[in-house]
Every structure is written in C-alpha cells, then in structure tokens.
Design a protein around this motif. Structure first.
Motif, PDB file in Angstrom:
ATOM      1  N   UNK A 202      -6.090  -1.386   2.113  1.00 55.23           N
ATOM      2  CA  UNK A 202      -6.605  -0.973   0.812  1.00 55.23           C
ATOM      3  C   UNK A 202      -5.826   0.236   0.311  1.00 55.23           C
ATOM      4  N   UNK A 203      -5.386   0.201  -0.953  1.00 52.91           N
ATOM      5  CA  UNK A 203      -4.793   1.378  -1.591  1.00 52.91           C
ATOM      6  C   UNK A 203      -5.888   2.048  -2.422  1.00 52.91           C
ATOM      7  N   UNK A 204      -6.164   3.316  -2.105  1.00 49.18           N
ATOM      8  CA  UNK A 204      -7.213   4.049  -2.804  1.00 49.18           C
ATOM      9  C   UNK A 204      -6.560   5.034  -3.766  1.00 49.18           C
ATOM     10  N   UNK A 209      -6.898  10.799   1.445  1.00 50.85           N
ATOM     11  CA  UNK A 209      -7.515  10.579   2.750  1.00 50.85           C
ATOM     12  C   UNK A 209      -8.281   9.256   2.699  1.00 50.85           C
ATOM     13  N   UNK A 210      -8.633   8.740   3.863  1.00 50.37           N
ATOM     14  CA  UNK A 210      -9.354   7.467   3.951  1.00 50.37           C
ATOM     15  C   UNK A 210     -10.840   7.719   4.165  1.00 50.37           C
ATOM     16  N   UNK A 216      -5.746   5.734   8.343  1.00 51.01           N
ATOM     17  CA  UNK A 216      -4.690   6.107   7.414  1.00 51.01           C
ATOM     18  C   UNK A 216      -3.368   5.437   7.791  1.00 51.01           C
ATOM     19  N   UNK A 217      -2.716   4.795   6.822  1.00 47.82           N
ATOM     20  CA  UNK A 217      -1.370   4.269   7.019  1.00 47.82           C
ATOM     21  C   UNK A 217      -0.338   5.247   6.439  1.00 47.82           C
ATOM     22  N   UNK A 218      -0.551   5.652   5.224  1.00 43.38           N
ATOM     23  CA  UNK A 218       0.214   6.749   4.642  1.00 43.38           C
ATOM     24  C   UNK A 218      -0.492   7.198   3.363  1.00 43.38           C
ATOM     25  N   UNK A 219      -0.130   8.351   2.857  1.00 47.55           N
ATOM     26  CA  UNK A 219      -0.694   8.834   1.593  1.00 47.55           C
ATOM     27  C   UNK A 219       0.397   9.498   0.771  1.00 47.55           C
ATOM     28  N   UNK A 281      -3.896   6.930  -1.260  1.00 51.39           N
ATOM     29  CA  UNK A 281      -3.859   6.709   0.195  1.00 51.39           C
ATOM     30  C   UNK A 281      -3.888   5.218   0.459  1.00 51.39           C
ATOM     31  N   UNK A 282      -3.119   4.785   1.421  1.00 48.52           N
ATOM     32  CA  UNK A 282      -3.140   3.390   1.889  1.00 48.52           C
ATOM     33  C   UNK A 282      -3.867   3.380   3.228  1.00 48.52           C
TER      34      UNK A 282
END
Length: 285
Positions: A202-204, A209-210, A216-219, A281-282
């Motif tokens: 999911x891309x937020x 942050x998740x 977290x994959x990256x932000x 964040x991804x």
C-alpha cells in the motif's frame, strides 16, 4: 524305673498276648525292620529321582529365564535406541516443518511495488525483480497516458507496426530550486521490488510512516506531473533519497516529476496545511 525293667515287662506282656493265641508283630522282628528300611530306601530313591528331575527342570527354567532376561534387556535397549531415534526424528521433522512453513510463506508471499527514484530495493527482506528507468508520456500531450512506468534495462522491441501510435519518454526531476537536492533535468531511476514475506502493498500519501501491523518498505515525497500541463499525471512515492541515472542530466523533458503541495478548501485544513508538501510511505503486510 530303669529301661531294662521296662523292656522286661513289655516282653512279658507280649508273651502273654502270644499265650492267648493272638498274633502280634514283635518290634524287634528283623524281617519287618528290613522290609521297612527297604520301603524307606525306595521312597528315598524316588524322592531323589523326583528331586533330580525337578532340579533339571529348574535348571532348564533358569536357563530359559536368563535367555528371556537377555532378550528383554536387548529389546529394552533397542526400544531405548528407537525412542532416541524417534525423538531425533521428531526434532528433525519439527525443524523441517519450520523450514517448510518459512519456504511456504516465502513462496506464497510476493507483494510487488516500485521504488521510485532508486536503483535498488530496500534491505528489508525484499528482492530486486529488475532495476530500470522511470518513464511515461510527454508532460504536455493531451492524449498521453497518466501513469508512470518502470522500464527495464533489457527491453525486447518490435518493428512490425505503422501508423498512429502512443509515445514513451523518460522521466525527469524538473523543478526550479532542485527540491530533491538534484539538478533540473536529471533522469529518474526506478526498481521493481518483491517482498519475501508480505503479500499486500500500500502507498500511503501524506504519511512517512506505516500504520500498526504494516511493515515499512520505503518512504519519501509524494510527486506527480505539474498541474498546469496538459498531460495527465499520477501520484507516486519518490524515495526520500532519490538517485539519478548515469549520463542523464540533460534537460529534455518527458514524463516530469514535481513535489505535491496541499491546497486547502475541499482538502480539510487542519490536519493539512496550505502550501505544505506531502510525504508518502510504501507499506506492506
């Protein structure tokens, strides 16, 4: 009264019995004593024979018992060894079950996402599918495609088509002031990544942050095309530490990337603030 007188009186008594015609057996009859001794000896021999037979049987039973005892000990030893092997096998099976579960999770997992602005995947149990070039439609083409794509470095191309067509351009960081710490016109890399654990990605937008339960994959920063251009745009998440492609610093436009600014009105402020830039964040689960 001494013994001799007693014996004498007893003999007289026996004599009187004989004198009256009654047949009696004398206690000192040698034949009677001999026959009784023979009977006793016969019984004694019979007892000895039976004893010897019982002794033989006892010896045989003892031998069989000793043999059974040895066999029982051997069986007990084998059972102990078997129990140990079973315990080892059970531990081995448990280890295999853990490995199988891990492999099963790994093989069944596979949430895929694109890391925009970087050539490699994050080091959080993800694998690189391929590293490539960000691209899309020309920034000002009205009929251009909206989405950004991650083009591979080893394309397979065709030449059989003719006539009208769509176009694919590379993507550039294109903004005055170089907000990402890069030069205007630098080309954008990308990496297609696969999670080895999570299946959902999911891309937020607006978060760096998740939420609880998501990894977290990256932000980084939310980016898209410039709002005044005719070409449609798409929101993507640019890594917070973006890289550039080698020898890709010429400003040739293409699919352009700009930071996204919040505009209050239909967008509630607060929590958003007018003119502030959005993070992203991804996350995976």
């Amino acid at each position: 009264m001494n013994i001799n007188i007693s014996v004498f009186l007893f003999v007289i008594f026996l004599g009187r019995i004989q004198a009256h015609g009654e047949k009696r057996i004398l206690l000192n009859d040698p034949d009677l004593i001999h026959s009784q001794i023979q009977a006793l000896e016969s019984k004694y021999q019979d007892i000895l024979t039976k004893y010897a037979d019982l002794s033989t049987k006892y010896t045989d039973v003892s031998t069989k018992y000793a043999d059974l005892s040895m066999k029982y000990t051997d069986v007990s030893t084998k059972n102990t060894a078997l129990a140990t092997k079973c315990a080892d096998l059970s531990a081995h099976n448990a280890d295999l079950a853990v490995k199988y579960h891990h492999l099963s999770e790994t093989s069944n997992a596979g949430g895929v996402f694109i890391r925009w602005g970087r050539k490699e995947c994050p080091s959080n149990q993800t694998e690189l599918v391929y590293s490539g070039f960000a691209g899309g439609s020309w920034y000002n083409d009205e009929g251009g495609a909206a989405e950004y794509v991650c083009l591979p470095r080893d394309p397979n191309l065709a030449t059989k088509f003719s006539g009208n067509h769509a176009k694919m351009y590379g993507s550039e960081y294109n903004s005055l002031g170089a907000p990402f710490g890069l030069h205007d016109g630098d080309d954008v890399p990308c990496a297609v990544c696969r999670s080895s654990r999570e299946t959902s990605v999911l891309m937020i937008p607006g978060k760096n942050s998740c939420y609880t339960g998501w990894a977290m994959q990256y932000h980084g920063y939310l980016v898209a095309g410039y709002y005044a251009y005719k070409g449609a745009g798409q929101y993507i998440c640019l890594d917070e530490h973006p890289e550039t492609l080698t020898a890709g610093g010429h400003n040739e436009d293409g699919k352009l990337i700009y930071p996204v600014q919040a505009v209050c009105g239909s967008l509630p402020c607060p929590p958003y603030e007018n003119g502030k830039y959005l993070t992203c964040a991804v996350c995976a689960k």
